[in-house]
Design a protein around this motif. Structure first.
Motif, PDB file in Angstrom:
ATOM      1  N   LYS A 112      -2.414  10.825 -12.915  1.00  0.00           N
ATOM      2  CA  LYS A 112      -1.780   9.554 -13.293  1.00  0.00           C
ATOM      3  C   LYS A 112      -1.705   8.620 -12.080  1.00  0.00           C
ATOM      4  O   LYS A 112      -1.949   7.419 -12.193  1.00  0.00           O
ATOM      5  CB  LYS A 112      -0.389   9.809 -13.861  1.00  0.00           C
ATOM      6  N   LEU A 113      -1.357   9.158 -10.899  1.00  0.00           N
ATOM      7  CA  LEU A 113      -1.303   8.349  -9.684  1.00  0.00           C
ATOM      8  C   LEU A 113      -2.674   7.806  -9.311  1.00  0.00           C
ATOM      9  O   LEU A 113      -2.803   6.690  -8.822  1.00  0.00           O
ATOM     10  CB  LEU A 113      -0.746   9.161  -8.514  1.00  0.00           C
ATOM     11  N   LEU A 114      -3.706   8.613  -9.546  1.00  0.00           N
ATOM     12  CA  LEU A 114      -5.055   8.217  -9.154  1.00  0.00           C
ATOM     13  C   LEU A 114      -5.708   7.238 -10.120  1.00  0.00           C
ATOM     14  O   LEU A 114      -6.702   6.600  -9.777  1.00  0.00           O
ATOM     15  CB  LEU A 114      -5.943   9.463  -9.007  1.00  0.00           C
ATOM     16  N   THR A 115      -5.174   7.120 -11.323  1.00  0.00           N
ATOM     17  CA  THR A 115      -5.795   6.246 -12.326  1.00  0.00           C
ATOM     18  C   THR A 115      -4.847   5.206 -12.901  1.00  0.00           C
ATOM     19  O   THR A 115      -5.265   4.387 -13.712  1.00  0.00           O
ATOM     20  CB  THR A 115      -6.364   7.081 -13.485  1.00  0.00           C
ATOM     21  N   SER A 164       0.814  -1.220   0.000  1.00  0.00           N
ATOM     22  CA  SER A 164       0.000   0.000   0.000  1.00  0.00           C
ATOM     23  C   SER A 164       0.847   1.270   0.000  1.00  0.00           C
ATOM     24  O   SER A 164       0.364   2.339  -0.359  1.00  0.00           O
ATOM     25  CB  SER A 164      -0.957   0.009   1.191  1.00  0.00           C
ATOM     26  N   VAL A 165       2.111   1.179   0.380  1.00  0.00           N
ATOM     27  CA  VAL A 165       2.964   2.368   0.404  1.00  0.00           C
ATOM     28  C   VAL A 165       3.808   2.515  -0.850  1.00  0.00           C
ATOM     29  O   VAL A 165       4.479   3.522  -1.043  1.00  0.00           O
ATOM     30  CB  VAL A 165       3.884   2.390   1.653  1.00  0.00           C
ATOM     31  N   TRP A 166       3.796   1.526  -1.731  1.00  0.00           N
ATOM     32  CA  TRP A 166       4.622   1.571  -2.935  1.00  0.00           C
ATOM     33  C   TRP A 166       4.186   2.649  -3.913  1.00  0.00           C
ATOM     34  O   TRP A 166       4.945   3.027  -4.791  1.00  0.00           O
ATOM     35  CB  TRP A 166       4.649   0.218  -3.632  1.00  0.00           C
ATOM     36  N   ILE A 167       2.988   3.162  -3.777  1.00  0.00           N
ATOM     37  CA  ILE A 167       2.522   4.225  -4.672  1.00  0.00           C
ATOM     38  C   ILE A 167       3.407   5.463  -4.522  1.00  0.00           C
ATOM     39  O   ILE A 167       3.550   6.260  -5.445  1.00  0.00           O
ATOM     40  CB  ILE A 167       1.028   4.558  -4.419  1.00  0.00           C
ATOM     41  N   PHE A 168       4.061   5.602  -3.368  1.00  0.00           N
ATOM     42  CA  PHE A 168       4.945   6.739  -3.107  1.00  0.00           C
ATOM     43  C   PHE A 168       6.402   6.432  -3.457  1.00  0.00           C
ATOM     44  O   PHE A 168       7.257   7.292  -3.321  1.00  0.00           O
ATOM     45  CB  PHE A 168       4.854   7.158  -1.638  1.00  0.00           C
ATOM     46  N   ASP A 169       6.691   5.217  -3.876  1.00  0.00           N
ATOM     47  CA  ASP A 169       8.052   4.774  -4.161  1.00  0.00           C
ATOM     48  C   ASP A 169       8.471   5.234  -5.556  1.00  0.00           C
ATOM     49  O   ASP A 169       7.745   5.039  -6.531  1.00  0.00           O
ATOM     50  CB  ASP A 169       8.122   3.246  -4.068  1.00  0.00           C
TER      51      ASP A 169
END
Length: 165
Positions: free
Chosen positions: A80-83, A20-25
Motif C-alpha cells: 500500500k505504501l509503495l502504490t 518526502s518524509v511524510w510517507i512515514f508520518d
C-alpha cells in the motif's frame, strides 16, 4: 532543495516542510478516500478501544503467537505504501508555526502565481504528496486541495512557499 517548502510571514516560528518524509508520518491518509470519509468524525479513544478489542479477540481465537496472516498483513501494508496516493492535513503545520493574531490571509506562492485565501480556510487545506507510490516530482512537490474537495480534479500545483499575511 526544490522539494522544501517554507511557512513564513506573520508566524512566531518559520517552518520548513519536507514532503518526502511524510510517507512515514502516521497522520497521512489515502487521498482518494479522504474526502469521502472526512464527514465521519474519528474519536481517538474509540479507535484505540476498537484496535485493542480486535487484538484481544485475535489472541483468544488464535493464541498469543503471531499467526501466518500477520506476515501477509505486513506485506499488504508495505505494498500500500509503495502504490498509494497520500495526503496530509495542513492544520498541524500552521498550528506549530503559531500564526500571529493579526494575520488574515495565507498566500500560497507557486511557480507562476500566488493564491490568497483566508486563514480560516487555510486550516482546512489538504496537501497531496504522493501519487501511485511516487513523489510529485513533475508538478509538485505537493498538490493543494481545499477542505471541501472542490478543486479535487484541479489542485494547486508547483507550490514554492506559504506566506502568512
Amino acid at each position: 532543495m526544490d522539494n522544501i517548502i517554507l511557512i513564513i510571514g506573520k508566524v512566531k516560528f518559520p517552518i520548513t516542510l519536507d514532503p518526502s518524509v511524510w510517507i512515514f508520518d502516521d497522520r497521512k491518509q489515502d487521498l482518494h478516500s479522504y474526502f469521502h470519509t472526512k464527514d465521519e468524525k474519528n474519536n481517538p479513544l474509540e479507535e484505540y478501544t476498537k484496535s485493542i478489542s480486535k487484538h484481544w479477540d485475535r489472541e483468544i481465537v488464535e493464541g498469543a503467537v503471531f499467526p501466518p496472516t500477520l506476515k501477509s498483513e505486513k506485506k499488504f501494508l508495505k505494498e500500500k505504501l509503495l502504490t498509494g496516493t497520500f495526503c496530509i492535513g495542513f492544520e498541524p503545520f500552521l498550528k506549530n508555526a503559531e500564526i500571529q493574531e493579526d494575520a488574515e490571509y495565507l498566500v500560497i506562492e507557486t511557480r507562476d502565481s500566488e493564491v490568497k485565501i483566508p486563514i480560516a480556510e487555510a486550516n482546512e487545506l489538504v496537501l497531496g504528496f504522493s501519487k501511485d507510490g511516487k513523489p510529485l516530482t513533475e508538478d509538485g512537490p505537493i498538490h493543494i486541495y481545499f477542505g471541501d474537495g472542490s478543486n479535487f480534479e484541479d489542485p494547486i500545483k508547483f507550490v514554492k512557499a506559504f506566506r502568512v499575511e
